[in-house]
Design a protein around this motif. Sequence first.
Motif, mmCIF file in Angstrom:
data_model
loop_
_atom_site.group_PDB
_atom_site.id
_atom_site.type_symbol
_atom_site.label_atom_id
_atom_site.label_comp_id
_atom_site.label_asym_id
_atom_site.label_seq_id
_atom_site.Cartn_x
_atom_site.Cartn_y
_atom_site.Cartn_z
ATOM 1 N N THR A 440 50.806 37.151 43.878
ATOM 2 C CA THR A 440 49.347 37.209 43.990
ATOM 3 C C THR A 440 48.760 38.258 43.051
ATOM 4 O OG1 THR A 440 49.485 36.436 46.276
ATOM 5 C CG2 THR A 440 47.439 37.503 45.615
ATOM 6 N N GLN A 444 45.076 36.972 38.861
ATOM 7 C CA GLN A 444 43.909 37.186 38.009
ATOM 8 C C GLN A 444 44.258 36.968 36.539
ATOM 9 O OE1 GLN A 444 40.725 40.382 38.425
ATOM 10 N NE2 GLN A 444 41.937 41.229 36.752
ATOM 11 N N CYS A 475 51.441 32.788 45.527
ATOM 12 C CA CYS A 475 50.530 31.644 45.497
ATOM 13 C C CYS A 475 51.137 30.558 44.616
ATOM 14 C CB CYS A 475 49.141 32.046 44.992
ATOM 15 S SG CYS A 475 49.131 32.770 43.348
ATOM 16 N N LEU A 503 41.976 28.201 46.625
ATOM 17 C CA LEU A 503 40.933 28.415 45.632
ATOM 18 C C LEU A 503 40.927 27.226 44.684
ATOM 19 C CD1 LEU A 503 41.430 32.151 44.635
ATOM 20 C CD2 LEU A 503 39.247 31.154 45.299
ATOM 21 N N PHE A 539 34.394 29.328 40.993
ATOM 22 C CA PHE A 539 35.527 29.428 41.923
ATOM 23 C C PHE A 539 35.052 29.091 43.331
ATOM 24 C CE2 PHE A 539 36.288 32.017 38.300
ATOM 25 C CZ PHE A 539 37.652 31.972 38.059
ATOM 26 N N PHE A 541 36.261 28.903 47.293
ATOM 27 C CA PHE A 541 37.288 29.339 48.239
ATOM 28 C C PHE A 541 37.099 28.609 49.562
ATOM 29 C CE2 PHE A 541 38.342 32.327 51.789
ATOM 30 C CZ PHE A 541 39.730 32.172 51.705
ATOM 31 N N ARG A 588 37.852 39.989 39.841
ATOM 32 C CA ARG A 588 38.845 40.699 40.657
ATOM 33 C C ARG A 588 38.319 40.946 42.060
ATOM 34 N NH1 ARG A 588 39.488 46.006 41.889
ATOM 35 N NH2 ARG A 588 38.158 46.782 40.217
ATOM 36 N N LEU A 591 38.422 37.742 44.059
ATOM 37 C CA LEU A 591 39.788 37.401 44.460
ATOM 38 C C LEU A 591 40.277 38.311 45.576
ATOM 39 C CD1 LEU A 591 41.435 36.727 40.966
ATOM 40 C CD2 LEU A 591 40.624 35.046 42.626
ATOM 41 N N GLU A 592 39.930 39.595 45.513
ATOM 42 C CA GLU A 592 40.321 40.527 46.569
ATOM 43 C C GLU A 592 39.689 40.136 47.900
ATOM 44 O OE1 GLU A 592 41.067 44.624 43.995
ATOM 45 O OE2 GLU A 592 39.062 44.153 44.732
ATOM 46 N N CYS A 594 39.076 37.075 48.767
ATOM 47 C CA CYS A 594 39.775 35.874 49.222
ATOM 48 C C CYS A 594 41.159 36.188 49.778
ATOM 49 C CB CYS A 594 39.890 34.870 48.075
ATOM 50 S SG CYS A 594 38.294 34.251 47.472
#
Length: 682
Positions: A440, A444, A475, A503, A539, A541, A588, A591-592, A594
């Motif tokens: 993971t 990114q 992932c 995602l 993106f 989620f 970033r 993503l953090e 998610c």
Amino acid sequence: MEPSLLCFILFNLIGFIITSFNDRHHNGTHHYDYCVLGAGPAGLQMGYFLSKAGRNYVILERNSGPGSFFNKYPRHRKLISINKIHTGRRNREFNLRHDWNSLLSDKPDLLFKRVSSEFYPPADAFPIYLSMFVEELGLRVRYGVDIGRIRAVQSASGRSYILTDQHASDYKCSILLVATGLWVPQKVEFVGSDLVEGYESISTNPDEYEDQAVLILGKGNSAFETAQSILGRASRVHMLSSSPVRLAWQTHYVGDLRAVNNDLIDTYQLKSLDGLVEARLEKIVIARQKDKSMRRSGGQKKEKRGQLYLTLKKYMHKKNSSEVTREELPGHHIDNFPMRKPYDRVIRCLGFRFNFSIFDGSASLPNSENAKGRLPGLTAWYEGKNTPDLFVLGTASHSRDYRTSAGGFVHGFRYTARAVYHVLENRYHGNPWPSTRLLTTQLQSWILKRVGEASGPYQMFEVLGDVILLQGSHCEYIEEFLLQALPQFSSISGHKVSSQGLLVVVMQYGKKKIDYLGRGRAETDWTKAWQSNFLHPVFYFYDRLPTEEEMRIRPHGWPLPRPKAIHHMVEDFLTEWDGPLSHIQPLRRFLEHCVQSDLRAFYAESCFHLALTHRKPPLSCQQGYLNRQGIPHNSRLPQRVYEAGVMLTGKDDAGTSEADPALPKYLAPAGASMSSGLKLDI
């Protein structure tokens, strides 16, 4: 060698050949697992994937060579598919974003630029390229096989398709892949349509139109291509269709009018005898005037014989007659009717439709609900509706993304063909959709690489997207999945979605109507990235797969249903999405959110401190220092990195909440060295 021994060997060899022939051609029928109908670019693209996988397949082509459509079309012999050879980059994947003619293969030099270096290449170059593609990859193509009937049969072993050619030979296959393209001229029936010439048969010699008045039915690229070629010879050129001109640079749809063909718009708007008119073709009449002695207003010269008049059905006394009196002409009722003068010729340029006639009732494909029914109706994974195991590829599959993406063109359907191949591999051979397993903490970087160079989602925007299955510390990254099939993701791809969610990375245009050449057309503020107008990554989620119902009722213009969280990367003039402040840091933090973990990288010293003060240290510490991996702290290392010019000065503690004074001015306001914003478990 003894003659008797030679005869014995020859006899056994002949017997082996006959036995093999009978095995493959029982009852005069050729048996294959896969039949690909058509050796155009889509059929050859699928042939490459089947050949690479070692499948039992054949490509059937009615003509003597591949890509025969391009031997005749476009009629004026210039392609409008971009052949941009010089991009300043050596990245092959990135360069395919700007190469609209090459097919996909594992041979890096098997590209269209080997046959033409012109930005808009000659049409004759395309069959040459396709022949080269067949020969160098050793694809199994049978030429001169004109399939006139396709029927489905059901047996104890399952459903199969039988294709019958002009010699009454049959080809039986378990899976049928139709890649015949669109080649049947689209026609509209109206009174006098028999007096109209077709795009498929008109002369392409501009001199034959000298001093003639020409009416063109249609306003697509074929219509404008025709007008473009005769503008310097014809006395006037008028164009008529039911809808106004749609410009590709405004709609972002490559099938709309391209700038390379739009000279007539200049001559119309600058009032140089040419023009555009809107009217429904079903309501017009093309006719000759009965009274041949009618004189032109203000002069003594008689009208030319054979001239054609445009009128409307409502003015006709005899509704089905192709001859009219003066009283039946619009000019008799409206003295400034724009098309009141006669024409020397009327040309139909309405495009093409799919050939439905070769399918019998057992294998009939329904007409699509869009594109005026010119295309077959397909599922989200390009299988014919009500025709299991029959898939449609290439231009004929464009109903899935009609007027929204590039699936009707080579630079689009080369990717949808690959997606269909992955569907076939999972369904019939148990091979899951290819994926990449990542830590993971690597996610990114992988995403930035994909949005910066991947050609599939870039060309097939809003149709193909990358799916990321979140699994805690790891992932699974699945590239170029069919977005409209997301509710069936697990059955189609062979991958399961965990409770961590997923995602989806999609390339999208903005939906606002704007002045695409005016001020304020682009958004540069990353805090307003959702207002981006041009192509940019988005993106989605989800904590679970969307349902078919959610997909059906998704907001208008959205490629996917409403997600649990969404993030737009602000559009970029260079389409490079690598800005530390505008692109990378907002991504970033999303993503953090998610994955619910800090995704920054830490030195061992910081990881040691975080391990003592937090219940759940950041992932980079868990997978690095705490797993006896990673970079150990060295007091001289930061100094060496700083001297090399790749690191900013100042302390880089994990817990720093203050902007580094040595940061560039444009980074400092965003707090580039600040914590992720997540509340970690203490």
